[in-house]
Design a protein around this motif. Sequence first.
Motif, PDB file in Angstrom:
ATOM      1  N   ARG A  94      43.335  58.140  47.632  1.00  0.00           N
ATOM      2  CA  ARG A  94      43.145  59.341  46.827  1.00  0.00           C
ATOM      3  C   ARG A  94      42.500  60.459  47.634  1.00  0.00           C
ATOM      4  O   ARG A  94      42.929  61.626  47.558  1.00  0.00           O
ATOM      5  CB  ARG A  94      42.306  59.033  45.585  1.00  0.00           C
ATOM      6  CG  ARG A  94      42.043  60.266  44.710  1.00  0.00           C
ATOM      7  CD  ARG A  94      41.383  59.898  43.388  1.00  0.00           C
ATOM      8  NE  ARG A  94      40.139  59.183  43.566  1.00  0.00           N
ATOM      9  CZ  ARG A  94      38.974  59.765  43.872  1.00  0.00           C
ATOM     10  NH1 ARG A  94      38.913  61.070  44.069  1.00  0.00           N
ATOM     11  NH2 ARG A  94      37.882  59.040  43.981  1.00  0.00           N
ATOM     12  N   GLU A 116      46.071  62.009  41.762  1.00  0.00           N
ATOM     13  CA  GLU A 116      46.472  60.817  41.013  1.00  0.00           C
ATOM     14  C   GLU A 116      47.911  60.944  40.521  1.00  0.00           C
ATOM     15  O   GLU A 116      48.686  59.978  40.535  1.00  0.00           O
ATOM     16  CB  GLU A 116      45.523  60.578  39.839  1.00  0.00           C
ATOM     17  CG  GLU A 116      44.123  60.142  40.235  1.00  0.00           C
ATOM     18  CD  GLU A 116      44.072  58.742  40.837  1.00  0.00           C
ATOM     19  OE1 GLU A 116      45.110  58.065  40.892  1.00  0.00           O
ATOM     20  OE2 GLU A 116      42.973  58.339  41.264  1.00  0.00           O
ATOM     21  N   ILE A 119      50.105  60.390  43.585  1.00  0.00           N
ATOM     22  CA  ILE A 119      50.097  58.979  43.965  1.00  0.00           C
ATOM     23  C   ILE A 119      51.026  58.180  43.066  1.00  0.00           C
ATOM     24  O   ILE A 119      51.778  57.311  43.533  1.00  0.00           O
ATOM     25  CB  ILE A 119      48.644  58.430  43.913  1.00  0.00           C
ATOM     26  CG1 ILE A 119      47.827  59.011  45.076  1.00  0.00           C
ATOM     27  CG2 ILE A 119      48.626  56.904  43.965  1.00  0.00           C
ATOM     28  CD1 ILE A 119      46.341  58.805  44.946  1.00  0.00           C
ATOM     29  N   SER A 125      50.675  53.773  42.374  1.00  0.00           N
ATOM     30  CA  SER A 125      49.683  53.543  41.321  1.00  0.00           C
ATOM     31  C   SER A 125      48.990  52.205  41.566  1.00  0.00           C
ATOM     32  O   SER A 125      49.629  51.208  41.892  1.00  0.00           O
ATOM     33  CB  SER A 125      50.365  53.528  39.958  1.00  0.00           C
ATOM     34  OG  SER A 125      50.923  54.785  39.661  1.00  0.00           O
ATOM     35  N   SER A 128      44.925  53.721  44.701  1.00  0.00           N
ATOM     36  CA  SER A 128      44.142  54.938  44.945  1.00  0.00           C
ATOM     37  C   SER A 128      42.884  54.688  45.762  1.00  0.00           C
ATOM     38  O   SER A 128      42.467  55.545  46.550  1.00  0.00           O
ATOM     39  CB  SER A 128      43.753  55.596  43.610  1.00  0.00           C
ATOM     40  OG  SER A 128      44.881  56.106  42.959  1.00  0.00           O
TER      41      SER A 128
END
Length: 254
Positions: A94, A116, A119, A125, A128
């Motif tokens: 992240r 997010e 990602i 997912s 992160s």
Amino acid sequence: MSLIDVRHLSKTYARRAETVTALRDVTLTAEPGEFLCLLGVSGCGKSTLLKILAGLEPHSEGTVLVDGRHLQGPHADAAVVFQEHGLFPWMTTRRNVEFNLKARGTGARERRRVAEAMIETVGLSGFSEKYPHELSGGMRQRVGIARALTTNPKLLLMDEPFGALDAQTRSAMQGELLRLWQARRTTVLFVTHSVSEAIVLADRVVVMTPRPGRIRTIIPVDLPRPRDTTAPAFNALVRRALAELHDDLAAAAQ
């Protein structure tokens, strides 16, 4: 208006007692949303052209416009993805994806929201808070692509981003990149040594000569996506590109 408009571009380096011409009289345009691949042997100036378009290298002669503006150095319209993913090993996924946003002064809450979402878009997912050493090569390149796309660049410059991946992962990443491109329609300029990769990805393949790099020919790829690599039309284009490169590849092998 073309997003990229390069006219009679040359690039010369001074190295000790000699002068090296990396690019000579290159003229090239790319339309908004177009996917171009630059194809050629090592040392033909493909990466140099990308650096010039990113504003990371000055050109010596000619004109270079991106979105109608003359380049004056690094600019917000372009993002770059290199073969080496360039992730910061001490940062999580992240925080790596947030990096460009933080550099532009975006607030922490908005950075996290955008990161997010990106990602998730690149299929990471749940990763992160992982560090680069905890990710596979393909996953690290996904993080690099996610970081590049967070600022919604008009131009995505990719310098052999899949060159270090195994064949299966490379094929998967090609499909992933096309999925993202079709959803966002960012103009892409993609450097590769692989003829088949160029035909899989590009709307047009720009074949370059050895140094000094010039444009030898441009091959339109008018095939529906996803492309069937076993189809006669696909392999006819591969043979055409290989024919253009034949003498260069033979010389490079000597």
